[in-house]
Design an enzyme around this catalytic site. Structure first.
Site, PDB file in Angstrom:
ATOM      1  N   ASP A   1      47.591  33.551  45.643  1.00  0.00           N
ATOM      2  CA  ASP A   1      48.910  34.067  45.235  1.00  0.00           C
ATOM      3  C   ASP A   1      49.005  35.572  45.396  1.00  0.00           C
ATOM      4  O   ASP A   1      48.142  36.201  46.026  1.00  0.00           O
ATOM      5  CB  ASP A   1      49.307  33.561  43.848  1.00  0.00           C
ATOM      6  CG  ASP A   1      48.218  33.757  42.829  1.00  0.00           C
ATOM      7  OD1 ASP A   1      47.561  34.806  42.877  1.00  0.00           O
ATOM      8  OD2 ASP A   1      48.030  32.861  41.986  1.00  0.00           O
TER       9      ASP A   1
ATOM     10  N   PRO B   1      39.984  42.436  40.792  1.00  0.00           N
ATOM     11  CA  PRO B   1      41.226  43.206  40.770  1.00  0.00           C
ATOM     12  C   PRO B   1      41.775  43.613  42.134  1.00  0.00           C
ATOM     13  O   PRO B   1      42.917  44.034  42.229  1.00  0.00           O
ATOM     14  CB  PRO B   1      40.848  44.446  39.956  1.00  0.00           C
ATOM     15  CG  PRO B   1      39.375  44.539  40.015  1.00  0.00           C
ATOM     16  CD  PRO B   1      38.843  43.167  40.258  1.00  0.00           C
TER      17      PRO B   1
ATOM     18  N   GLY C   1      43.969  36.263  41.073  1.00  0.00           N
ATOM     19  CA  GLY C   1      43.601  37.664  40.854  1.00  0.00           C
ATOM     20  C   GLY C   1      42.775  37.847  39.592  1.00  0.00           C
ATOM     21  O   GLY C   1      42.944  37.117  38.620  1.00  0.00           O
ATOM     22  N   GLY C   2      41.870  38.808  39.619  1.00  0.00           N
ATOM     23  CA  GLY C   2      41.075  39.143  38.434  1.00  0.00           C
ATOM     24  C   GLY C   2      40.191  38.004  38.009  1.00  0.00           C
ATOM     25  O   GLY C   2      39.505  37.380  38.821  1.00  0.00           O
ATOM     26  N   ASP C   3      40.198  37.724  36.718  1.00  0.00           N
ATOM     27  CA  ASP C   3      39.474  36.584  36.162  1.00  0.00           C
ATOM     28  C   ASP C   3      40.501  35.490  35.900  1.00  0.00           C
ATOM     29  O   ASP C   3      41.489  35.736  35.202  1.00  0.00           O
ATOM     30  CB  ASP C   3      38.801  37.003  34.841  1.00  0.00           C
ATOM     31  CG  ASP C   3      37.976  35.875  34.242  1.00  0.00           C
ATOM     32  OD1 ASP C   3      38.106  34.724  34.698  1.00  0.00           O
ATOM     33  OD2 ASP C   3      37.208  36.141  33.308  1.00  0.00           O
TER      34      ASP C   3
ATOM     35  N   THR D   1      37.949  40.908  35.568  1.00  0.00           N
ATOM     36  CA  THR D   1      39.333  41.104  35.185  1.00  0.00           C
ATOM     37  C   THR D   1      39.741  42.565  35.445  1.00  0.00           C
ATOM     38  O   THR D   1      38.893  43.464  35.446  1.00  0.00           O
ATOM     39  CB  THR D   1      39.557  40.696  33.714  1.00  0.00           C
ATOM     40  OG1 THR D   1      40.952  40.671  33.470  1.00  0.00           O
ATOM     41  CG2 THR D   1      38.865  41.619  32.727  1.00  0.00           C
TER      42      THR D   1
ATOM     43  N   MET E   1      50.846  42.731  32.755  1.00  0.00           N
ATOM     44  CA  MET E   1      52.264  42.368  32.951  1.00  0.00           C
ATOM     45  C   MET E   1      53.168  43.149  32.003  1.00  0.00           C
ATOM     46  O   MET E   1      54.150  42.612  31.490  1.00  0.00           O
ATOM     47  CB  MET E   1      52.467  40.846  32.730  1.00  0.00           C
ATOM     48  CG  MET E   1      51.738  40.008  33.740  1.00  0.00           C
ATOM     49  SD  MET E   1      51.771  38.242  33.338  1.00  0.00           S
ATOM     50  CE  MET E   1      50.493  38.120  32.110  1.00  0.00           C
TER      51      MET E   1
ATOM     52  N   LYS F   1      53.864  33.263  42.909  1.00  0.00           N
ATOM     53  CA  LYS F   1      55.057  33.202  42.062  1.00  0.00           C
ATOM     54  C   LYS F   1      55.210  34.543  41.356  1.00  0.00           C
ATOM     55  O   LYS F   1      54.539  34.828  40.378  1.00  0.00           O
ATOM     56  CB  LYS F   1      54.989  32.061  41.059  1.00  0.00           C
ATOM     57  CG  LYS F   1      53.653  31.878  40.397  1.00  0.00           C
ATOM     58  CD  LYS F   1      53.728  30.717  39.437  1.00  0.00           C
ATOM     59  CE  LYS F   1      52.449  30.580  38.694  1.00  0.00           C
ATOM     60  NZ  LYS F   1      51.403  29.823  39.216  1.00  0.00           N
TER      61      LYS F   1
HETATM   62  N1  SAH Z   1      43.897  37.220  35.879  1.00  0.00           N
HETATM   63  C1  SAH Z   1      44.278  38.603  36.123  1.00  0.00           C
HETATM   64  C2  SAH Z   1      45.542  38.966  35.397  1.00  0.00           C
HETATM   65  C3  SAH Z   1      46.761  38.211  35.885  1.00  0.00           C
HETATM   66  S1  SAH Z   1      48.214  38.689  35.033  1.00  0.00           S
HETATM   67  C4  SAH Z   1      43.113  39.511  35.727  1.00  0.00           C
HETATM   68  O1  SAH Z   1      42.151  39.039  35.121  1.00  0.00           O
HETATM   69  O2  SAH Z   1      43.157  40.685  36.044  1.00  0.00           O
HETATM   70  C5  SAH Z   1      48.924  39.788  36.215  1.00  0.00           C
HETATM   71  C6  SAH Z   1      48.825  41.204  35.744  1.00  0.00           C
HETATM   72  O3  SAH Z   1      47.503  41.690  35.924  1.00  0.00           O
HETATM   73  C7  SAH Z   1      49.687  42.185  36.505  1.00  0.00           C
HETATM   74  O4  SAH Z   1      51.031  42.162  36.068  1.00  0.00           O
HETATM   75  C8  SAH Z   1      49.010  43.483  36.174  1.00  0.00           C
HETATM   76  O5  SAH Z   1      49.324  43.896  34.862  1.00  0.00           O
HETATM   77  C9  SAH Z   1      47.539  43.072  36.180  1.00  0.00           C
HETATM   78  N2  SAH Z   1      46.909  43.335  37.483  1.00  0.00           N
HETATM   79  C10 SAH Z   1      46.329  42.437  38.287  1.00  0.00           C
HETATM   80  N3  SAH Z   1      45.801  43.038  39.371  1.00  0.00           N
HETATM   81  C11 SAH Z   1      46.071  44.341  39.233  1.00  0.00           C
HETATM   82  C12 SAH Z   1      45.792  45.507  40.005  1.00  0.00           C
HETATM   83  N4  SAH Z   1      45.110  45.446  41.165  1.00  0.00           N
HETATM   84  N5  SAH Z   1      46.232  46.703  39.550  1.00  0.00           N
HETATM   85  C13 SAH Z   1      46.877  46.803  38.387  1.00  0.00           C
HETATM   86  N6  SAH Z   1      47.171  45.751  37.609  1.00  0.00           N
HETATM   87  C14 SAH Z   1      46.767  44.534  38.023  1.00  0.00           C
END
Ligand code: SAH
Length: 263
Positions: A43, A20, A96-98, A126, A178, A65
């Protein structure tokens, strides 16, 4: 467009979860790949501190994007990854995240494999789990929620979501990715589904980063809170009774005279 099947000399592409935001939430496997990768595509959701762990000589390529302004089309990214794999041994694609949670990893994975490129998905933490643990609210504390729903507030074609129709929040933790841009639709659909105006909701902006901001409200007042505080993306929405648990724990934590040291 990808024109031909790859040769045996091709490198491998790793589709890597960046977590995150907090670099300490990278997996060991992700860290190892980033320290070796010749080129790293990243990204918007990948924080600069995470890019900082990449090999000094690595080429860093931005392919972001943002919602509504596609700076790089998915097809372009697919062909750039393909191209990079024919020029480099280790290619990392940081997400980002997973990557497997609303990360569009499927498109890249299938395109690369279909074109003969070795490819592996490396899990990341995630945002939902990262933020739940760092803020201290279990997503499935059994006194509050026995189910978690991961939902997206945004649809592929840009249309508003209708996932919140006929959705009762009792006994559930809803985590909405999102969701900030469609907060009004989400709130009205949840109310139309029979959920009370007092249903708790938390919004966490920049989760796990030093710029993190947490807002607590309910279905009645959350839009005002968002407007007044100019909450911006990336932000995660958490709906359900567990938000009340978080507030209770915050009160307990505030009673400590010293903040516990982290590692
Ligand atoms: N694959 C990512 C999600 C991607 S979708 C995951 O597993 O976390 C993108 C959305 O993830 C953003 O619009 C937001 O809702 C959330 N997000 C990702 N990073 C974030 C962060 N540091 N703080 C808050 N929301 C986050």
């Amino acid at each position: 467009m990808i024109s031909s099947k790859n040769s045996n000399r091709a490198g491998a592409v790793y589709l890597v979860g960046a977590g995150p935001g907090d670099p300490e939430l990278l997996t060991v496997k992700a860290l190892k790949i980033l320290r070796k990768a010749d080129i790293v595509f990243y990204d918007d959701l990948v924080s600069p501190r995470i890019l900082g762990v990449c090999r000094k000589k690595a080429e860093l390529v931005y392919v972001g994007k943002r919602l509504g302004q596609h700076s790089c089309l998915q097809e372009d990214i697919n062909s750039r990854l393909f191209q990079a794999a024919s020029e480099h041994k280790i290619v990392a694609r940081l997400k980002g995240g997973d990557p497997s949670v609303f990360g569009r990893v499927g498109e890249e994975y299938s395109s690369l494999l279909a074109n003969g490129i070795q490819c592996e998905i490396i899990a990341g933490i995630t945002t939902a789990s990262g933020v739940a643990s760092s803020l201290g609210f279990p997503l499935t504390h059994r006194d509050y929620a026995r189910e978690i729903l991961f939902l997206s507030g945004h649809k592929k074609d840009g249309a508003n979501t209708d996932s919140f129709r006929n959705l009762n929040c009792i006994g559930k933790t809803l985590v909405v990715y999102m969701g900030l841009n469609s907060l009004d639709t989400i709130v009205s659909e949840l109310l139309e589904s029979g959920n009370s105006e007092t249903t708790k909701i938390a919004i966490i902006q920049n989760a796990t980063l030093s710029s993190e901001r947490v807002f607590i409200g309910n279905l009645e007042n959350i839009q005002t809170i968002v407007e007044e505080n100019q909450v911006k993306s990336p932000a995660l929405l958490v709906v359900g009774e567990i938000v009340g648990f978080y507030s209770e724990m915050e009160k307990l934590k505030n009673s400590f005279s010293e903040i516990p040291q982290t590692l």
